[in-house]
Design a protein around this motif. Sequence first.
Motif, PDB file in Angstrom:
ATOM      1  N   UNK A 184       0.819  -1.210   0.000  1.00 52.68           N
ATOM      2  CA  UNK A 184       0.000   0.000   0.000  1.00 52.68           C
ATOM      3  C   UNK A 184       0.856   1.265   0.000  1.00 52.68           C
ATOM      4  N   UNK A 185       2.009   1.205   0.651  1.00 53.95           N
ATOM      5  CA  UNK A 185       2.903   2.370   0.639  1.00 53.95           C
ATOM      6  C   UNK A 185       3.381   2.640  -0.782  1.00 53.95           C
ATOM      7  N   UNK A 186       3.811   1.579  -1.473  1.00 58.03           N
ATOM      8  CA  UNK A 186       4.304   1.741  -2.846  1.00 58.03           C
ATOM      9  C   UNK A 186       3.176   2.183  -3.772  1.00 58.03           C
ATOM     10  N   UNK A 187       1.971   1.618  -3.572  1.00 53.82           N
ATOM     11  CA  UNK A 187       0.820   2.046  -4.388  1.00 53.82           C
ATOM     12  C   UNK A 187       0.527   3.523  -4.162  1.00 53.82           C
ATOM     13  N   UNK A 188       0.600   3.960  -2.921  1.00 50.56           N
ATOM     14  CA  UNK A 188       0.387   5.376  -2.615  1.00 50.56           C
ATOM     15  C   UNK A 188       1.439   6.257  -3.262  1.00 50.56           C
ATOM     16  N   UNK A 189       2.678   5.802  -3.242  1.00 48.12           N
ATOM     17  CA  UNK A 189       3.774   6.534  -3.891  1.00 48.12           C
ATOM     18  C   UNK A 189       3.497   6.707  -5.385  1.00 48.12           C
ATOM     19  N   UNK A 190       3.037   5.639  -6.026  1.00 47.45           N
ATOM     20  CA  UNK A 190       2.752   5.707  -7.459  1.00 47.45           C
ATOM     21  C   UNK A 190       1.528   6.577  -7.762  1.00 47.45           C
ATOM     22  N   UNK A 191       0.659   6.725  -6.747  1.00 46.68           N
ATOM     23  CA  UNK A 191      -0.538   7.555  -6.924  1.00 46.68           C
ATOM     24  C   UNK A 191      -0.358   8.976  -6.386  1.00 46.68           C
ATOM     25  N   UNK A 192       0.908   9.340  -6.128  1.00 45.30           N
ATOM     26  CA  UNK A 192       1.262  10.700  -5.689  1.00 45.30           C
ATOM     27  C   UNK A 192       0.751  11.044  -4.288  1.00 45.30           C
ATOM     28  N   UNK A 198       2.283  11.462   1.860  1.00 50.96           N
ATOM     29  CA  UNK A 198       3.022  10.747   2.900  1.00 50.96           C
ATOM     30  C   UNK A 198       3.847   9.608   2.312  1.00 50.96           C
ATOM     31  N   UNK A 199       3.251   8.865   1.396  1.00 46.37           N
ATOM     32  CA  UNK A 199       3.983   7.759   0.774  1.00 46.37           C
ATOM     33  C   UNK A 199       5.162   8.275  -0.039  1.00 46.37           C
ATOM     34  N   UNK A 200       4.981   9.412  -0.724  1.00 41.86           N
ATOM     35  CA  UNK A 200       6.081   9.982  -1.487  1.00 41.86           C
ATOM     36  C   UNK A 200       7.233  10.377  -0.578  1.00 41.86           C
ATOM     37  N   UNK A 201       6.909  10.956   0.558  1.00 36.75           N
ATOM     38  CA  UNK A 201       7.958  11.338   1.513  1.00 36.75           C
ATOM     39  C   UNK A 201       8.691  10.102   2.014  1.00 36.75           C
ATOM     40  N   UNK A 202       7.956   9.056   2.329  1.00 37.38           N
ATOM     41  CA  UNK A 202       8.579   7.812   2.800  1.00 37.38           C
ATOM     42  C   UNK A 202       9.527   7.255   1.752  1.00 37.38           C
ATOM     43  N   UNK A 203       9.092   7.213   0.500  1.00 35.24           N
ATOM     44  CA  UNK A 203       9.936   6.646  -0.554  1.00 35.24           C
ATOM     45  C   UNK A 203      11.124   7.540  -0.874  1.00 35.24           C
ATOM     46  N   UNK A 204      10.986   8.859  -0.732  1.00 30.66           N
ATOM     47  CA  UNK A 204      12.136   9.743  -0.922  1.00 30.66           C
ATOM     48  C   UNK A 204      13.218   9.443   0.115  1.00 30.66           C
ATOM     49  N   UNK A 205      12.792   9.263   1.354  1.00 32.84           N
ATOM     50  CA  UNK A 205      13.744   8.918   2.418  1.00 32.84           C
ATOM     51  C   UNK A 205      14.328   7.535   2.167  1.00 32.84           C
ATOM     52  N   UNK A 206      13.479   6.578   1.821  1.00 36.60           N
ATOM     53  CA  UNK A 206      13.926   5.203   1.578  1.00 36.60           C
ATOM     54  C   UNK A 206      14.975   5.152   0.478  1.00 36.60           C
ATOM     55  N   UNK A 207      14.752   5.890  -0.597  1.00 37.87           N
ATOM     56  CA  UNK A 207      15.690   5.866  -1.720  1.00 37.87           C
ATOM     57  C   UNK A 207      17.065   6.371  -1.302  1.00 37.87           C
ATOM     58  N   UNK A 208      17.114   7.394  -0.457  1.00 37.38           N
ATOM     59  CA  UNK A 208      18.415   7.864   0.021  1.00 37.38           C
ATOM     60  C   UNK A 208      19.063   6.843   0.957  1.00 37.38           C
ATOM     61  N   UNK A 209      18.269   6.289   1.851  1.00 38.66           N
ATOM     62  CA  UNK A 209      18.814   5.322   2.807  1.00 38.66           C
ATOM     63  C   UNK A 209      19.416   4.105   2.106  1.00 38.66           C
ATOM     64  N   UNK A 210      18.763   3.641   1.037  1.00 45.98           N
ATOM     65  CA  UNK A 210      19.182   2.415   0.363  1.00 45.98           C
ATOM     66  C   UNK A 210      20.251   2.690  -0.693  1.00 45.98           C
ATOM     67  N   UNK A 211      20.115   3.781  -1.405  1.00 46.37           N
ATOM     68  CA  UNK A 211      21.013   4.020  -2.544  1.00 46.37           C
ATOM     69  C   UNK A 211      22.446   4.286  -2.117  1.00 46.37           C
ATOM     70  N   UNK A 212      22.650   4.956  -1.000  1.00 45.85           N
ATOM     71  CA  UNK A 212      24.018   5.300  -0.628  1.00 45.85           C
ATOM     72  C   UNK A 212      24.832   4.070  -0.209  1.00 45.85           C
TER      73      UNK A 212
END
Length: 311
Positions: free
Chosen positions: A217-225, A228-242
């Motif tokens: 549901x978090x990822x679905x929310x991110x894809x639907x703009x 809150x989900x977008x903020x979570x995925x923005x943080x997640x992408x930084x945490x994982x990518x580095x």
Amino acid sequence: MSKQPAVICLDLGGSFVKLGVMDAQQQLTILDQQKIPAQSWPDFTALIGRMIEQYQQYFSADSPLAISTAGIVSPESGEMFASNIPAFHQRNLNQSLGELLQRKVIVHNDADCFTLAEALAGVGKGHKVVFGAILGSGVGGGLVADGRIITGQNGLTGEWGHGPITLTEVDIAGETVRLPRQPCPCGQKGCLDSYGGARGLENLHRTLHHISMSSINIIAGWQQQDRQAQRTLQVWLQLVSQPLAYTINITGASLVAVGGGLASVTPLMNALNDEVQRYVLRSTHHPLVVPGMFAHNGGMIGAALLAHQTA
């Protein structure tokens, strides 16, 4: 050169045993799946024996048994460390099952097997160094160089999800987001595993927004703009990518094959690749981080290919 026999393949997870066979043309056929008797060695071996006997028409008496499993295999003693599967925790599966079944048995970690499958027959084919990044319920990994699994001390290689490496501050659109270091089941505090996999994504969303939500549901929310989900995925992408970029710099991998449930979300993998390209020492024109071809059966395929290598 004599024709290689078919390889019996097993995938051992915390919930199920999956049985398959890889033929001489390296085609995998899934034959059966049963609930694993995770607590009892006699029940576990009895199930494996019954499954192999039931499908014996698919292989021969000299077919080796190749096992991809959760847990770590000691390269020195062959002893398994698989605390979530007590049935064979601290046992030498190669030796014990080999004696019971009267077959050659090859056992290896499932993330390593997935990486070998991708390096030899999947998205990493033709690459000298391939890193396998598992983003499933947790975070794991494996490393293959020159077509061979790199097995480090105590069977540990590619465990980029563990160690106190998680960022405690992330900058998102001018806002500094502060994160607590979370305790990890491995005994350390601050591991990427706490925020990086599907359960980690849920933990991160709960930490940021005080709301419990499934990773789906978090990822679905991110894809639907959803904000809150977008903020979570923005943080997640930084945490994982580095940490993943550090891993690429250290290993020299020219490709990261991603396995696990999150690998099936193509837009997320594309976003992760874009972030990683920002942090590696030298970005590439080709994608560095790509979903693996063998998301469902990569462990079995890799274990069978390993059996061919050790024949």
